[in-house]
Design an enzyme around this catalytic site. Structure first.
Site, PDB file in Angstrom:
ATOM      1  N   GLU A 273       0.730  -1.246  -0.171  1.00 56.77           N
ATOM      2  CA  GLU A 273      -0.045   0.032  -0.013  1.00 56.77           C
ATOM      3  C   GLU A 273       0.910   1.066   0.138  1.00 56.77           C
ATOM      4  OE1 GLU A 273      -3.763   1.837   2.089  1.00 56.77           O
ATOM      5  OE2 GLU A 273      -3.010   0.476   3.001  1.00 56.77           O
TER       6      GLU A 273
ATOM      7  N   GLU B  66     -12.736   2.865   2.819  1.00 57.43           N
ATOM      8  CA  GLU B  66     -11.938   3.176   4.174  1.00 57.43           C
ATOM      9  C   GLU B  66     -12.454   4.322   4.626  1.00 57.43           C
ATOM     10  OE1 GLU B  66      -7.465   1.500   5.136  1.00 57.43           O
ATOM     11  OE2 GLU B  66      -7.937   3.074   3.854  1.00 57.43           O
TER      12      GLU B  66
END
Length: 291
Positions: free
Chosen positions: A147, A241
């Protein structure tokens, strides 16, 4: 249509059996296909129960984590690196045990504000560690996602270009780039170029607003982002998210600087996000067809 996911912190701050029930049933009720579980306190998890609940709700599951400074694979110190590798192998093993095929996050260093650039040796330690865990993950049929996060959460991978360079060095078939709109908004020049540059090496996506609250309430150009995904024919998961001081995980909330209350009702937030993401992805796909 891409499978849509939601991060567990929309629902609960830990993964105790009671919280896991809530996370998975709520994920299903809000219309999502995938639950992303953050492995920041794995000791409280009941892995057999989690696996059963995932199957019962007909969901897919993925896991994520970041490392701490005392278990940092980009450290110059061999013992610190070894602790990091152990945490990553634990995360991969947990992912596999609960039926997951994806383990992502800041797998290449600590999640936090560094006070200096990474050293040459530290970067090499990170690459070597990733090679080792990629091998471990391959045997368990788990894909690893690096990520790309902002400068306040990593001194190693802040842009897609940096992640692609690291992928070249690690050179493992089961390691992919994981992009997140919240971080891209801080570090990239736009939402199109990084995705086109990744192409088939983009393996996972996080959708987060500029303030990490309700989608559409901030400054991110989601239309450009979804069009870019359509242009590379991205087939992977797209996971929402969002963080609010309403749901607290002591380790993660402080590391992510969740100081404000951006929402109270996780279900309302998540249903809105599902509609927003599905709409954006569909609109981009239709525009591409007519192009």
């Amino acid at each position: 249509m891409n499978k849509l996911g939601v991060h567990a912190l929309v629902w609960a701050g830990d993964l105790s059996p009671e919280s896991t029930r809530k996370v998975l049933s709520s994920t299903k009720a809000a219309g999502f296909d995938v639950a992303e579980l953050s492995l920041h306190g794995p000791k409280v998890m009941d892995l057999a129960l989690t696996r059963d609940l995932v199957q019962e709700h007909e969901l897919e599951v993925g896991c994520s984590r970041g490392l701490t400074f005392d278990a940092d694979v980009s450290s110059d110190d061999a013992a610190t690196v070894a602790r990091g590798v152990a945490l990553l192998e634990e995360g991969i093993a947990i992912t596999s045990e609960i039926g997951g095929k994806y383990f992502g996050g800041i797998l290449y260093g600590a999640m936090g504000k560094y006070n200096a650039p990474v050293t040459k040796k530290g970067r090499q330690n990170a690459v070597d560690s990733l090679k080792r865990i990629a091998d471990f993950a391959l045997k368990k049929n788990v894909t690893l996602g690096l990520e790309v996060v902002n400068r306040y959460e990593s001194n190693l991978l802040n842009t897609a270009s940096q992640a692609l360079a690291m992928l070249d060095e690690v050179n493992a078939p089961n390691v992919v780039v994981h992009l997140d709109t919240y971080h891209m908004n801080i570090e990239e020049s736009d939402f199109m170029q990084p995705i086109l540059e990744c192409g088939s090496r983009l393996g996972y996506v996080h959708i987060g607003e500029s303030n990490r609250g309700y989608l559409g309430s901030g400054t991110i150009d989601f239309s450009q982002f979804f069009h870019a995904l359509a242009m590379i024919d991205y087939k992977g998961v797209v996971t929402f998210e969002s963080f609010s001081s309403t749901v607290v995980n002591e380790q993660l909330s402080n590391a992510l600087a969740i100081w404000r209350n951006l929402w109270d009702d996780g279900m309302d937030l998540a249903r809105h996000a599902h509609e927003f993401m599905a709409g954006g992805i569909n609109a981009a796909a239709k525009a591409r067809e007519h192009h």
